[in-house]
Design a protein around this motif. Sequence first.
Motif, PDB file in Angstrom:
ATOM      1  N   ILE A 342       1.126  -1.187  -0.261  1.00 36.15           N
ATOM      2  CA  ILE A 342      -0.113  -0.132  -0.038  1.00 36.15           C
ATOM      3  C   ILE A 342       0.636   1.308   0.255  1.00 36.15           C
ATOM      4  O   ILE A 342       1.778   1.609   0.809  1.00 36.15           O
ATOM      5  CB  ILE A 342      -0.999  -0.352   1.409  1.00 36.15           C
ATOM      6  CG1 ILE A 342      -1.262  -1.205   1.696  1.00 36.15           C
ATOM      7  CG2 ILE A 342      -1.830   0.724   0.548  1.00 36.15           C
ATOM      8  CD1 ILE A 342      -2.462  -1.747   3.202  1.00 36.15           C
ATOM      9  N   PRO A 343       1.002   1.915  -1.146  1.00 32.02           N
ATOM     10  CA  PRO A 343       1.662   3.216  -1.346  1.00 32.02           C
ATOM     11  C   PRO A 343       1.232   4.111   0.117  1.00 32.02           C
ATOM     12  O   PRO A 343       0.206   3.952  -0.048  1.00 32.02           O
ATOM     13  CB  PRO A 343       1.633   3.897  -2.383  1.00 32.02           C
ATOM     14  CG  PRO A 343       0.464   3.004  -3.617  1.00 32.02           C
ATOM     15  CD  PRO A 343       0.199   1.904  -2.533  1.00 32.02           C
ATOM     16  N   ALA A 344       2.016   4.901   0.440  1.00 34.05           N
ATOM     17  CA  ALA A 344       1.693   6.080   1.689  1.00 34.05           C
ATOM     18  C   ALA A 344       0.675   7.119   1.439  1.00 34.05           C
ATOM     19  O   ALA A 344       0.117   7.574   2.185  1.00 34.05           O
ATOM     20  CB  ALA A 344       3.367   6.350   1.946  1.00 34.05           C
ATOM     21  N   GLU A 345       0.635   7.629  -0.051  1.00 37.77           N
ATOM     22  CA  GLU A 345      -0.617   8.461  -0.195  1.00 37.77           C
ATOM     23  C   GLU A 345      -1.531   7.450  -0.255  1.00 37.77           C
ATOM     24  O   GLU A 345      -2.833   8.516  -0.447  1.00 37.77           O
ATOM     25  CB  GLU A 345      -0.071   9.127  -1.900  1.00 37.77           C
ATOM     26  CG  GLU A 345      -0.024   8.209  -3.169  1.00 37.77           C
ATOM     27  CD  GLU A 345       1.403   7.691  -3.350  1.00 37.77           C
ATOM     28  OE1 GLU A 345       1.750   7.314  -3.967  1.00 37.77           O
ATOM     29  OE2 GLU A 345       2.121   7.869  -2.163  1.00 37.77           O
ATOM     30  N   LYS A 346      -1.444   6.183  -0.700  1.00 41.37           N
ATOM     31  CA  LYS A 346      -3.027   5.500  -0.101  1.00 41.37           C
ATOM     32  C   LYS A 346      -3.612   5.240   0.842  1.00 41.37           C
ATOM     33  O   LYS A 346      -4.484   4.120   1.054  1.00 41.37           O
ATOM     34  CB  LYS A 346      -2.797   4.663  -1.223  1.00 41.37           C
ATOM     35  CG  LYS A 346      -3.042   5.015  -2.710  1.00 41.37           C
ATOM     36  CD  LYS A 346      -3.210   3.932  -3.858  1.00 41.37           C
ATOM     37  CE  LYS A 346      -3.097   4.977  -5.284  1.00 41.37           C
ATOM     38  NZ  LYS A 346      -3.419   2.913  -6.026  1.00 41.37           N
ATOM     39  N   LEU A 347      -3.046   5.146   2.369  1.00 42.94           N
ATOM     40  CA  LEU A 347      -2.608   5.218   3.163  1.00 42.94           C
ATOM     41  C   LEU A 347      -4.096   5.340   4.043  1.00 42.94           C
ATOM     42  O   LEU A 347      -3.921   6.966   3.648  1.00 42.94           O
ATOM     43  CB  LEU A 347      -1.697   5.422   4.353  1.00 42.94           C
ATOM     44  CG  LEU A 347      -0.356   3.929   3.627  1.00 42.94           C
ATOM     45  CD1 LEU A 347       1.033   4.521   4.575  1.00 42.94           C
ATOM     46  CD2 LEU A 347      -1.002   3.117   3.994  1.00 42.94           C
ATOM     47  N   SER A 348      -4.878   4.079   4.981  1.00 43.66           N
ATOM     48  CA  SER A 348      -6.046   5.286   5.384  1.00 43.66           C
ATOM     49  C   SER A 348      -5.379   5.836   6.486  1.00 43.66           C
ATOM     50  O   SER A 348      -4.506   5.297   7.533  1.00 43.66           O
ATOM     51  CB  SER A 348      -6.343   3.926   6.013  1.00 43.66           C
ATOM     52  OG  SER A 348      -6.237   2.950   6.757  1.00 43.66           O
ATOM     53  N   GLU A 349      -6.137   5.937   7.193  1.00 43.63           N
ATOM     54  CA  GLU A 349      -5.941   6.969   8.814  1.00 43.63           C
ATOM     55  C   GLU A 349      -5.155   5.769   9.959  1.00 43.63           C
ATOM     56  O   GLU A 349      -3.984   6.190  11.102  1.00 43.63           O
ATOM     57  CB  GLU A 349      -7.404   7.704   9.726  1.00 43.63           C
ATOM     58  CG  GLU A 349      -7.273   8.624   8.536  1.00 43.63           C
ATOM     59  CD  GLU A 349      -6.060  10.195   8.814  1.00 43.63           C
ATOM     60  OE1 GLU A 349      -5.595  10.034   9.394  1.00 43.63           O
ATOM     61  OE2 GLU A 349      -6.170  10.426   7.626  1.00 43.63           O
ATOM     62  N   ILE A 350      -6.446   5.100   9.670  1.00 43.75           N
ATOM     63  CA  ILE A 350      -5.641   3.793  10.809  1.00 43.75           C
ATOM     64  C   ILE A 350      -4.369   3.469   9.951  1.00 43.75           C
ATOM     65  O   ILE A 350      -3.285   2.710  11.256  1.00 43.75           O
ATOM     66  CB  ILE A 350      -6.489   2.592  10.623  1.00 43.75           C
ATOM     67  CG1 ILE A 350      -8.085   2.557  11.427  1.00 43.75           C
ATOM     68  CG2 ILE A 350      -6.449   1.067  11.689  1.00 43.75           C
ATOM     69  CD1 ILE A 350      -9.375   2.204  10.747  1.00 43.75           C
ATOM     70  N   GLU A 351      -4.214   2.967   9.513  1.00 49.43           N
ATOM     71  CA  GLU A 351      -2.658   2.566   8.831  1.00 49.43           C
ATOM     72  C   GLU A 351      -1.676   4.214   9.111  1.00 49.43           C
ATOM     73  O   GLU A 351      -0.924   3.042   9.238  1.00 49.43           O
ATOM     74  CB  GLU A 351      -2.677   2.125   7.333  1.00 49.43           C
ATOM     75  CG  GLU A 351      -3.329   1.366   7.031  1.00 49.43           C
ATOM     76  CD  GLU A 351      -3.827   0.753   5.387  1.00 49.43           C
ATOM     77  OE1 GLU A 351      -4.517   0.104   5.160  1.00 49.43           O
ATOM     78  OE2 GLU A 351      -4.080   2.009   4.455  1.00 49.43           O
ATOM     79  N   LYS A 352      -1.723   4.743   8.829  1.00 47.04           N
ATOM     80  CA  LYS A 352      -1.203   5.888   9.728  1.00 47.04           C
ATOM     81  C   LYS A 352      -0.298   6.018  11.053  1.00 47.04           C
ATOM     82  O   LYS A 352       0.392   6.510  11.041  1.00 47.04           O
ATOM     83  CB  LYS A 352      -1.788   7.476   8.910  1.00 47.04           C
ATOM     84  CG  LYS A 352      -1.651   7.439   7.030  1.00 47.04           C
ATOM     85  CD  LYS A 352      -1.915   8.769   6.710  1.00 47.04           C
ATOM     86  CE  LYS A 352      -2.442   9.430   5.323  1.00 47.04           C
ATOM     87  NZ  LYS A 352      -3.256  10.361   5.183  1.00 47.04           N
ATOM     88  N   ALA A 353      -2.077   5.230  11.783  1.00 42.43           N
ATOM     89  CA  ALA A 353      -1.740   5.653  13.009  1.00 42.43           C
ATOM     90  C   ALA A 353      -0.559   4.334  13.127  1.00 42.43           C
ATOM     91  O   ALA A 353       0.027   4.519  14.422  1.00 42.43           O
ATOM     92  CB  ALA A 353      -2.732   5.769  13.239  1.00 42.43           C
ATOM     93  N   LEU A 354      -1.256   3.151  12.297  1.00 41.44           N
ATOM     94  CA  LEU A 354      -0.029   2.566  12.459  1.00 41.44           C
ATOM     95  C   LEU A 354       1.346   2.564  12.020  1.00 41.44           C
ATOM     96  O   LEU A 354       2.330   2.325  13.120  1.00 41.44           O
ATOM     97  CB  LEU A 354      -0.613   0.741  12.034  1.00 41.44           C
ATOM     98  CG  LEU A 354       0.007  -0.316  12.003  1.00 41.44           C
ATOM     99  CD1 LEU A 354       0.534  -0.836  13.005  1.00 41.44           C
ATOM    100  CD2 LEU A 354      -0.230  -1.426  10.802  1.00 41.44           C
TER     101      LEU A 354
END
Length: 391
Positions: A342-354
Amino acid sequence: MSQKREFEEAKGGASEDKRRRFKSVVQEVMRLQTVKHFLEPVLEPLIRKVVKEEVELALGKHLAGIKWICEKETHPLESRNLQLKFLNNLSLPVFTSARIEGDEGQAIRLGLIDSSTGQIVSSSPASSAKLEIFVVEGDFDSDSDWTTEDIRNNIVREREGKKPLLNGNVFAVLNDGIGVMDEISFTDNSSWTRSRKFRLGVRMVDQFDFVKIREAITESFVVRDHRGELYKKHHPPSLFDEVWRLEKIGKDGAFHKRLNCSNINTVKDFLTHFHLNTSKLRQVLGTGMSSKMWEITLDHARSCVLDSSVHVYQAPGFQKKTAVVFNVVAQVLGLLVDFQYIPAEKLSEIEKALILSLSLYIFDLVSLLYSIYSQVYINFLIVSDFRLKPR
């Protein structure tokens, strides 16, 4: 009796006159025949040769006129004004004894340009001409409508007792209207001239009829002694350049010493710390580095070319199928979840928190990037030229 004698004498005189005239005619005929017999073999070849030469001369002039018209139609640029032009900029600063280069370390390229169209002239006889490179005074007004004589009066020669100002191949040859200026350097700095700067000029060595070719002049620049090259900044820098090669960080200066104390010795170290913990890197540099200086240094560091290595990091305590993907300077590229990238620009908020929760672990990679992976709880993999497929 007397009358008869007189008649016979008169008759004899007439006959004598006829004989003389006949003899004269015969002699004239014989003379002409002799002249014709002897002179004809000589005169005829001479006459033929003279006539042939005159005809060939007239025909040659006629054909030359036709050829000139055809060439003018085939190469219409020959009747226009052309100009030489530098196709790339010089890489600055310039040092004595160092090769003069263009942008990004490329050779200096020159072009023959049609002034009316701005296009490179590739088919004209002048497109394969010989060029000469020379040095011009730095304060020469290159924006004015200067003449060849103006340039000649501003050419800079070497100082008395010194070597020629330019070393190397000061001549170049155009190939389809493009030439390369390679392996050339300065033997002296520019500090002794009236402007303390130089310009490079290029002019045609060959001359062409009906064509006026304007010389090319660079912008003015300073030439420093090669000793200054020891402190030269690299553009772009290499990952393994010492950190003082970056703009605004002087060799053995305050910033350089602060960074060394924090084990930030190379450009790669600098970028890695920037991506892992920007605020801490700013603290290392201290308040002496202003925001403007920081932006200049950072932009210079970011201009370096990264290799294609891709790193995958999995921290303890997280699912085995979840890992962070980043490049050689610890810049996060995305997440690897269930073997899907999953590219960084397509990360969800949950994945960014991860990723944020993983950042504390990722910061430990500062030391791991330059050592053997010996920590027990870290699974650290390096995959060269790893191709990631987004989900």
